[in-house]
Design a protein around this motif. Structure first.
Motif, short mmCIF file in Angstrom:
data_model
loop_
_atom_site.label_atom_id
_atom_site.label_comp_id
_atom_site.label_asym_id
_atom_site.label_seq_id
_atom_site.Cartn_x
_atom_site.Cartn_y
_atom_site.Cartn_z
N ALA A 109 0.84 -1.21 0.00
CA ALA A 109 0.00 0.00 0.00
C ALA A 109 0.86 1.25 0.00
O ALA A 109 0.54 2.25 -0.67
CB ALA A 109 -0.92 -0.01 1.23
N ILE A 110 1.98 1.22 0.72
CA ILE A 110 2.92 2.36 0.73
C ILE A 110 3.51 2.57 -0.66
O ILE A 110 3.61 3.71 -1.15
CB ILE A 110 4.04 2.12 1.76
N LEU A 111 3.87 1.46 -1.33
CA LEU A 111 4.42 1.56 -2.69
C LEU A 111 3.39 2.13 -3.67
O LEU A 111 3.72 2.93 -4.55
CB LEU A 111 4.89 0.18 -3.17
N LEU A 112 2.15 1.72 -3.49
CA LEU A 112 1.08 2.24 -4.36
C LEU A 112 0.90 3.74 -4.15
O LEU A 112 0.68 4.49 -5.11
CB LEU A 112 -0.24 1.51 -4.07
N TRP A 113 0.98 4.18 -2.90
CA TRP A 113 0.86 5.61 -2.61
C TRP A 113 2.07 6.38 -3.14
O TRP A 113 1.93 7.47 -3.69
CB TRP A 113 0.74 5.84 -1.09
#
Length: 267
Positions: free
Chosen positions: A97-101
């Motif tokens: 999720a951090i990478l997506l953000w």
């Protein structure tokens, strides 16, 4: 004036504690009442004990498993598998999720795939995952991770992108990098949401573990439940379900306690 406000606040706290005690008392009453009525109906043969068993039969069976120590083995295996699946699914999901953000283009590419994966019935894919990964703890943990992972990614990413845009613009105006925005704003402001995700993942991980144990395991609470159903011993099935419920409740309360400690420190 200050004394008046202080007294009002103290009275408010007392009322809150009283209300909490009343709720706990009511919950205890409902639980004990249900068990007593269940036992009473079973003794009078109003309900079919072959199908529903009875609290006394379940308790006696639990004592038998307690005496030979086998219940601890089954609980230990299931809890360990759940902790592994829950931990890996939560941590990996938050990292993705951090990478997506952090990379919006990556998020746009992955969006339809995540939607499809979220729509798929993960429990139905359990046999395929077992074939791919192999039986035993490894396969069961993978099922638990698969069930918790996509939900974690979508929930965490949604929380991240909904952080107050004005705060982000303010940090950018001071020259903050994207990494600094992530570590100083996005993650700190979503600690409560991440804890909520963790609570949800406890239940999801248990679902994955029990489904996996239904399919391949010869140990664990899932094995006890499915074995009891196969030999038509509903007291064994009910015992497994009740022990499972208590284990899940204890894990949930541990996370709940950690949340209270965190909230107390940050007041």
């Amino acid at each position: 004036m200050k004394t008046y406000k202080s007294n009002e606040y103290n009275n408010y706290l007392k009322n809150q504690k009283k209300q909490k005690h009343k709720i706990i008392l009511a919950q205890t009453f409902v639980l004990i009442g249900t068990v007593i009525i269940w036992e009473f109906l079973a003794k009078l043969e109003i309900i079919n004990t072959f199908l529903l068993s009875s609290p006394s039969a379940i308790f006696n069976l639990f004592v038998e498993y307690l005496k030979d120590g086998s219940i601890f083995m089954h609980i230990g295996i299931s809890v360990w598998e759940t902790i592994l699946g829950f931990s890996i699914g939560t941590i990996l999901g938050i990292v993705i999720a951090i990478l997506l953000w952090y990379f919006p283009s990556f998020a746009k590419v992955m969006d339809p795939f995540l939607v499809v994966l979220n729509a798929l019935p993960k429990t139905a894919l359990a046999p395929i995952l077992i074939v791919w990964v192999g039986p035993g703890i490894k396969g069961i943990v993978v099922i638990a991770v698969a069930i918790a992972l996509v939900t974690t990614i979508l929930s965490a990413y949604n929380y991240f992108i909904n952080v107050d845009e004005d705060k982000i613009k303010m940090l950018k105006s001071f020259g903050a990098t994207k990494l600094q925005i992530l570590t100083k704003l996005i993650l700190p402001s979503n600690i409560g949401n991440i804890i909520n995700i963790t609570k949800i993942n406890i239940g999801l991980a248990w679902v994955g573990v029990i489904v996996g144990e239904f399919i391949v395991s010869r140990y664990g609470l899932g094995y006890l439940i499915v074995y009891g159903g196969q030999v038509f011993r509903l007291d064994l099935v009910m015992m497994g379900v009740i022990v499972l419920a208590f284990c899940a409740l204890i894990m949930y309360q541990i996370v709940n306690l950690l949340e209270k400690i965190y909230n107390t420190k940050n007041k």
